[in-house]
Scaffold this motif. Structure first.
Motif, PDB file in Angstrom:
ATOM      1  N   GLY A 141     -53.408  11.881  44.581  1.00 34.92           N
ATOM      2  CA  GLY A 141     -52.015  11.789  44.985  1.00 34.92           C
ATOM      3  C   GLY A 141     -51.323  10.594  44.373  1.00 34.92           C
ATOM      4  N   PHE A 142     -52.105   9.605  43.961  1.00 34.87           N
ATOM      5  CA  PHE A 142     -51.547   8.418  43.298  1.00 34.87           C
ATOM      6  C   PHE A 142     -51.824   8.418  41.790  1.00 34.87           C
ATOM      7  CE2 PHE A 142     -52.129   6.924  47.686  1.00 34.87           C
ATOM      8  CZ  PHE A 142     -50.855   6.436  47.946  1.00 34.87           C
ATOM      9  N   GLU A 143     -52.476   9.467  41.283  1.00 35.20           N
ATOM     10  CA  GLU A 143     -52.875   9.486  39.881  1.00 35.20           C
ATOM     11  C   GLU A 143     -51.694   9.867  38.992  1.00 35.20           C
ATOM     12  OE1 GLU A 143     -55.798  12.453  40.575  1.00 35.20           O
ATOM     13  OE2 GLU A 143     -57.456  11.045  40.259  1.00 35.20           O
ATOM     14  N   PRO A 144     -51.293   9.006  38.045  1.00 37.10           N
ATOM     15  CA  PRO A 144     -50.267   9.392  37.072  1.00 37.10           C
ATOM     16  C   PRO A 144     -50.831  10.466  36.135  1.00 37.10           C
ATOM     17  CG  PRO A 144     -50.621   7.003  37.084  1.00 37.10           C
ATOM     18  CD  PRO A 144     -51.758   7.615  37.837  1.00 37.10           C
ATOM     19  N   HIS A 145     -49.989  11.376  35.691  1.00 42.99           N
ATOM     20  CA  HIS A 145     -50.413  12.443  34.788  1.00 42.99           C
ATOM     21  C   HIS A 145     -49.802  12.210  33.408  1.00 42.99           C
ATOM     22  CE1 HIS A 145     -51.420  15.501  38.215  1.00 42.99           C
ATOM     23  NE2 HIS A 145     -52.195  14.436  38.214  1.00 42.99           N
ATOM     24  N   PHE A 146     -50.671  11.943  32.433  1.00 44.60           N
ATOM     25  CA  PHE A 146     -50.220  11.638  31.072  1.00 44.60           C
ATOM     26  C   PHE A 146     -50.455  12.783  30.100  1.00 44.60           C
ATOM     27  CE2 PHE A 146     -51.662   7.602  32.992  1.00 44.60           C
ATOM     28  CZ  PHE A 146     -50.495   6.879  32.922  1.00 44.60           C
TER      29      PHE A 146
END
Length: 314
Positions: free
Chosen positions: A294-299
């Motif tokens: 839920g806190f993971e940025p998606h690159f």
């Protein structure tokens, strides 16, 4: 000496990909060892196919096109591995350009150290007009290491690396596809390798340049990426079920975030050039605390394709 294949994952960067490939065409000192290049096109539309085919006549080794239509960084790497059975695997990102002695330096370092994975240095390049943060961004997209070739204690990222397939890349899909969108597939791979007693090496002469595109050469992107890097130790400990280790990393992260956050605010108040570095360290500390889903940025993956679609439509 074992054969080596270079895998180049790519996603809608035709000019960058050509620069990366032509740097590989110019490799020196690897005749008879450099077997082939595998380009993994991670665009569902297969947009790199024609460009790769057009360059094949200039390539001194077989140039293999591999289509991995499911977007994701781990999927792309696994697809490249499935396209070859070479015992040594080098990775070069599509936004990188290798120096002429790059591959030879990686191979020599692996032979001299016996390491399962060898990494090389990176010079970061950012577009003009990035303002006061340019020195920080060039360091952020670069990579520094020891002055001499040898074994090292901690791994780096997959870009600019050479791996022994039998020990570092076990199984048909060694990269965890759960990291397809957020990244960190290499962190998980290297943590597992370290737990098995694997060794890491450094090739001091294996230089590449990394050209950050304009949309990534920003302070916002770099600090978001720093936050994601900070999540790595806590996520690795959680994946191993090491909950005391998770708590330890969270405590370290909290202290790091508070200390460097205050330093960053002070440097910001006096307009100091190094303020970005302080906020970088604070962001990494926050990442250690907020490591949960839920806190993971998606690159990568579908998020990157959506961004490219927006750019093309604008």
């Amino acid at each position: 000496m074992a054969d080596v294949v270079v895998i180049v994952p790519t996603l809608r960067r035709p000019s960058d990909l050509e620069r990366a490939l032509r740097s590989l065409f110019a490799q020196e000192g690897v005749q008879g060892t450099f077997r082939e290049i595998v380009v993994v096109d991670n665009d569902p539309a297969g947009s790199a196919r024609n460009g790769v085919q057009a360059l094949s006549s200039d390539c001194p080794v077989p140039l293999i096109y591999c289509h991995a239509p499911r977007p994701g960084v781990a999927t792309a790497r696994n697809s490249g591995l499935a396209a070859t059975d070479a015992p040594l695997i080098a990775f070069l990102d599509d936004d990188e350009a290798a120096s002429p002695g790059w591959l030879a330096a990686l191979i020599q370092a692996q032979a001299s150290t016996g390491a399962d994975v060898v990494f090389g240095p990176i010079t970061g390049r950012v577009p003009d007009g990035t303002g006061w943060a340019r020195p920080y961004l060039e360091r952020f997209f670069g990579r520094e290491g020891p002055a001499r070739t040898g074994l090292i204690d901690e791994p780096f990222g997959c870009g600019n690396s050479l791996m022994v397939r039998a020990t570092a890349l076990a199984g048909p899909a060694p990269f965890d596809t759960r990291a397809d969108h957020a990244g960190g597939e290499d962190d998980a791979l290297f943590a597992a390798l370290s737990a098995r007693g694997g060794r890491f090496g450094w090739a001091a002469e294996a230089w590449v340049e990394e050209y950050a595109p304009a949309h990534r050469a920003t302070l916002k992107y770099a600090l978001t990426r720093a936050f994601a890097y900070g999540q790595g130790p806590s996520q690795t400990a959680a994946a191993a079920g090491n909950w005391p280790g998770v708590l330890r990393w969270m405590a370290i992260g909290l202290a790091q975030a508070m200390a460097w956050g205050l330093i960053g605010l002070f440097l910001l108040a006096i307009n100091h050039q190094r303020r970005a570095e302080a906020f970088d360290r604070a962001a990494r500390g926050i990442g250690k605390v907020l490591w949960m889903k839920g806190f993971e940025p998606h690159f990568y993956g579908s998020n990157e394709i959506a961004r490219l679609d927006r750019v093309q439509a604008a």
